[in-house]
Design an enzyme around this catalytic site. Structure first.
Site, mmCIF file in Angstrom:
data_model
loop_
_atom_site.group_PDB
_atom_site.id
_atom_site.type_symbol
_atom_site.label_atom_id
_atom_site.label_comp_id
_atom_site.label_asym_id
_atom_site.label_seq_id
_atom_site.Cartn_x
_atom_site.Cartn_y
_atom_site.Cartn_z
ATOM 1 C CB THR A 1 -0.895 0.006 1.266
ATOM 2 O OG1 THR A 1 -1.680 -1.169 1.258
ATOM 3 C CG2 THR A 1 -1.802 1.225 1.296
ATOM 4 C CB VAL A 2 3.280 2.615 2.445
ATOM 5 C CG1 VAL A 2 4.071 3.904 2.582
ATOM 6 C CG2 VAL A 2 2.232 2.524 3.554
ATOM 7 C CB VAL B 1 3.045 9.297 14.290
ATOM 8 C CG1 VAL B 1 1.892 9.667 15.218
ATOM 9 C CG2 VAL B 1 4.103 8.515 15.061
ATOM 10 N N GLY C 1 -0.248 9.132 9.499
ATOM 11 C CA GLY C 1 -0.305 9.175 8.034
ATOM 12 C C GLY C 1 0.260 10.458 7.449
ATOM 13 N N GLY D 1 -6.796 -0.589 2.370
ATOM 14 C CA GLY D 1 -5.347 -0.495 2.629
ATOM 15 C C GLY D 1 -5.013 0.253 3.906
ATOM 16 C CG ASP E 1 -0.986 1.189 14.307
ATOM 17 O OD1 ASP E 1 0.078 0.987 13.709
ATOM 18 O OD2 ASP E 1 -1.676 2.221 14.133
ATOM 19 C CE LYS F 1 -0.069 4.736 13.491
ATOM 20 N NZ LYS F 1 -1.404 4.507 12.949
HETATM 21 P P1 NAP Z 1 1.846 -4.041 2.773
HETATM 22 O O1 NAP Z 1 0.806 -3.518 1.865
HETATM 23 O O2 NAP Z 1 1.631 -5.369 3.404
HETATM 24 O O3 NAP Z 1 3.224 -4.073 1.958
HETATM 25 C C1 NAP Z 1 4.381 -4.699 2.427
HETATM 26 C C2 NAP Z 1 5.347 -4.848 1.275
HETATM 27 O O4 NAP Z 1 6.553 -5.427 1.739
HETATM 28 C C3 NAP Z 1 4.830 -5.773 0.154
HETATM 29 O O5 NAP Z 1 5.043 -5.155 -1.095
HETATM 30 C C4 NAP Z 1 5.696 -7.026 0.279
HETATM 31 O O6 NAP Z 1 5.983 -7.615 -0.968
HETATM 32 C C5 NAP Z 1 6.968 -6.443 0.832
HETATM 33 N N1 NAP Z 1 7.754 -7.442 1.536
HETATM 34 C C6 NAP Z 1 7.373 -8.204 2.580
HETATM 35 N N2 NAP Z 1 8.413 -8.999 2.952
HETATM 36 C C7 NAP Z 1 9.438 -8.708 2.131
HETATM 37 C C8 NAP Z 1 10.755 -9.189 1.985
HETATM 38 N N3 NAP Z 1 11.230 -10.151 2.775
HETATM 39 N N4 NAP Z 1 11.546 -8.659 1.029
HETATM 40 C C9 NAP Z 1 11.072 -7.701 0.207
HETATM 41 N N5 NAP Z 1 9.828 -7.202 0.280
HETATM 42 C C10 NAP Z 1 9.026 -7.714 1.221
HETATM 43 O O7 NAP Z 1 2.130 -3.016 3.951
HETATM 44 P P2 NAP Z 1 1.858 -1.451 3.979
HETATM 45 O O8 NAP Z 1 0.465 -1.224 4.399
HETATM 46 O O9 NAP Z 1 2.355 -0.820 2.724
HETATM 47 O O10 NAP Z 1 2.776 -1.027 5.241
HETATM 48 C C11 NAP Z 1 4.162 -0.912 5.130
HETATM 49 C C12 NAP Z 1 4.683 -0.216 6.373
HETATM 50 O O11 NAP Z 1 4.125 1.075 6.478
HETATM 51 C C13 NAP Z 1 4.342 -0.902 7.696
HETATM 52 O O12 NAP Z 1 5.386 -0.671 8.608
HETATM 53 C C14 NAP Z 1 3.088 -0.179 8.149
HETATM 54 O O13 NAP Z 1 2.899 -0.227 9.549
HETATM 55 C C15 NAP Z 1 3.419 1.227 7.707
HETATM 56 N N6 NAP Z 1 2.291 2.131 7.477
HETATM 57 C C16 NAP Z 1 1.221 1.713 6.743
HETATM 58 C C17 NAP Z 1 0.203 2.613 6.484
HETATM 59 C C18 NAP Z 1 -1.016 2.226 5.690
HETATM 60 O O14 NAP Z 1 -1.949 3.037 5.611
HETATM 61 N N7 NAP Z 1 -1.053 1.053 5.083
HETATM 62 C C19 NAP Z 1 0.284 3.922 6.960
HETATM 63 C C20 NAP Z 1 1.401 4.326 7.701
HETATM 64 C C21 NAP Z 1 2.409 3.402 7.942
HETATM 65 P P3 NAP Z 1 4.857 -8.312 -1.888
HETATM 66 O O15 NAP Z 1 3.950 -7.201 -2.304
HETATM 67 O O16 NAP Z 1 5.610 -8.867 -3.030
HETATM 68 O O17 NAP Z 1 4.173 -9.320 -1.022
HETATM 69 N N1 HSE Z 2 -2.965 0.657 10.288
HETATM 70 C C1 HSE Z 2 -2.644 2.025 10.508
HETATM 71 C C2 HSE Z 2 -3.912 2.784 10.805
HETATM 72 C C3 HSE Z 2 -1.958 2.598 9.302
HETATM 73 O O1 HSE Z 2 -4.994 2.265 10.512
HETATM 74 O O2 HSE Z 2 -3.829 3.888 11.346
HETATM 75 C C4 HSE Z 2 -1.435 3.992 9.513
HETATM 76 O O3 HSE Z 2 -0.378 4.005 10.417
#
Ligand code: NAP
Ligand code: HSE
Length: 443
Positions: free
Chosen positions: A16-17, A135, A137, A190, A204, A208
């Site tokens: 997603t990110v 923290v 977004g 996402g 979570d 934060k």
């Molecule tokens: P996500 O959608 O699950 O994406 C994770 C990515 O990491 C996927 O592309 C996955 O590859 C890749 N990955 C996993 N294991 C790996 C490895 N061993 N080597 C290389 N790539 C690998 O997660 P996300 O939501 O983007 O979140 C990522 C981070 O941002 C997390 O720390 C989360 O807490 C933080 N975050 C998320 C949000 C949100 O709104 N989603 C907001 C703020 C912060 P594949 O795609 O090939 O499986």
């Molecule tokens: N899972 C987190 C949330 C993503 O819903 O706030 C953003 O950090």
């Protein structure tokens, strides 16, 4: 060492990110390059599954399954860790920092659990660890505490820090969705963590809150000394009680500090927030944080707290800060290059014409109290194709006049101006009409 004029960027994770970062970095690359006065080389992206279908197209020559190809590439100066979790993400982060690189991270779990180790590596090896995206977004809360509000000591920081929980509570309250359906929706959009129990059990938000507490007060709050409650047990009856008695049900993170007594508390839990509080009106995926500072007073920041685009905004902000530090530019927003880029941008901009500025209008008309007066008014609106949305007529017996208030559907300024000119000419319109624009951020 001379500053590199081409900055290599590596991305770990294209979920997603990661996809949001790739999309917006590639879209804004030319603009960012001219603002920063450097070339950006989006060199390498590591994923787990090379065959996965994604919303962004990354050339296959740039993707790899081996994250070390990103971290160890000598031409990668900035590593964006967007994998998540605390195992491989920790190893890769420390490896990059030990090579003196900049790591930009959205990983609050990692920072909360391994903050001292991470900053130790920063100190020892001269790299940087930037974490705006960890923290709230897209809200620049880290920068606000570190820079804009630096003159303050904060006796209270209270916020809605988890977009998934806020989305669930909003959908349950406003649309009567079940907990399970609202969670499913947050996952599809996402917002949720890979393991959504981190969201709904408050962990979570604890990560934060702990980061904010450390930033504001220099102390990592141990989990065992923090009240951490989630929203699993919230049901429709709780939401109904809140609504009936003037509250909104929100999942809050509360950081209190008593400077005299020397203590700090950190807690995350569902709470009833009075409707008059600005946080009660923060709905859906949005986050909101109120900081009560001894100098500024109470300041609230709100905005999207999760999702690829909002989080990418914070990651890219950090990348720009990192590049400014690497190249020695004092302030990327106001460098000579960025001023020149703005000037260039400005040449492509013109001021809108009156027929391009659209909004709904409100009018108050003081009218002669006589048969047929209203029809004369409505004829003018209809002649200029301005549609009326609502009308209220007030009679003032024995005064020979009445008042009409009305609102229109969205109409451009030029048309409205013609309507007003004609209204002013009517003998039946007794006073200068009162005209208000009905503001909406969308129009
Ligand atoms: P996500 O959608 O699950 O994406 C994770 C990515 O990491 C996927 O592309 C996955 O590859 C890749 N990955 C996993 N294991 C790996 C490895 N061993 N080597 C290389 N790539 C690998 O997660 P996300 O939501 O983007 O979140 C990522 C981070 O941002 C997390 O720390 C989360 O807490 C933080 N975050 C998320 C949000 C949100 O709104 N989603 C907001 C703020 C912060 P594949 O795609 O090939 O499986
Ligand atoms: N899972 C987190 C949330 C993503 O819903 O706030 C953003 O950090």
């Amino acid at each position: 060492m001379t500053a590199p004029r081409t900055i290599g960027i590596g991305i770990l994770g294209l979920g997603t990110v990661g996809q949001g970062v790739w999309k917006h970095l590639t879209e804004k690359q030319t603009d960012l390059e001219s603002r920063l006065g450097v070339k950006l080389d989006l060199r390498r992206v590591a994923v787990r599954d090379l065959k996965k279908k994604r919303a962004v197209k990354v050339p296959s020559t740039k993707t790899t399954r081996d994250p070390l190809e990103v971290v160890d590439d000598p031409k990668v100066h900035v590593v964006c860790e967007l994998i998540g979790g605390t195992t491989i993400a920790r190893e890769l982060t420390l490896r990059a920092l030990r090579a003196g690189k900049v790591v930009v991270s959205a990983n609050k779990a990692l920072l909360c659990q391994h903050g001292p180790e991470i900053f130790d590596a920063v100190r020892r090896h001269g790299g940087q660890f930037l974490f705006e995206a960890s923290v709230a977004g897209g809200i620049p809360i880290i920068k606000a505490i570190r820079e804009g509000l630096v003159a303050n000591r904060f006796e209270l920081i209270v916020g809605i820090l988890n977009g998934t929980c806020n989305h669930i509570l909003t959908r349950m309250g406003e649309d009567s969705l079940s907990f399970a359906d609202a969670l499913k929706e947050a996952q599809q959009l996402g917002y949720a963590e890979t393991d959504p129990t981190l969201d709904i059990d408050g962990i979570d938000a604890f990560h934060k809150a702990s980061i904010l507490a450390w930033l504001a007060h220099g102390k990592w709050a141990p989990r065992a000394r923090t009240l951490v409650e989630g929203i699993r047990n919230i049901g429709p009856a709780d939401i109904d009680f809140a609504r009936r008695f003037g509250f909104a049900l929100k999942h809050l993170a509360v950081i209190r500090r008593d400077f005299k007594a020397g203590w700090m508390t950190v807690g995350v839990y569902p709470a009833l927030v009075p409707n008059r509080d600005i946080l009660a009106r923060v709905s859906g995926v949005n986050n909101g944080i109120t900081l009560r500072g001894d100098v500024v007073g109470a300041t609230t920041l709100t905005g999207r707290g999760a999702g690829g685009d909002a989080t990418a905004s914070a990651v890219i902000g950090d990348i720009v800060d990192a590049i400014a530090a690497l190249t020695g530019a004092a302030n990327p927003g106001l460098s000579a290059e960025s001023l020149a880029a703005r000037e260039q941008l400005g040449r492509q901009v013109r001021m809108a014409n009156l027929d391009e500025i659209v909004s709904p209008f409100y009018l108050r008309l003081s009218l002669l109290d006589k048969a047929g007066v209203s029809e004369g008014i409505y004829r003018i609106f209809s002649k200029h194709k301005v549609s009326i949305a609502r009308v209220i007529q007030y009679e003032h017996p024995n005064q020979g006049r009445g008042t009409v208030t009305l609102s229109t559907y969205p109409v451009n300024e030029a048309k409205m101006s013609k309507v007003l000119t004609e209204l002013r000419r009517l003998k039946t319109v007794l006073e200068e009409p009162v005209v208000l624009r009905i503001f909406s951020p969308e129009s």
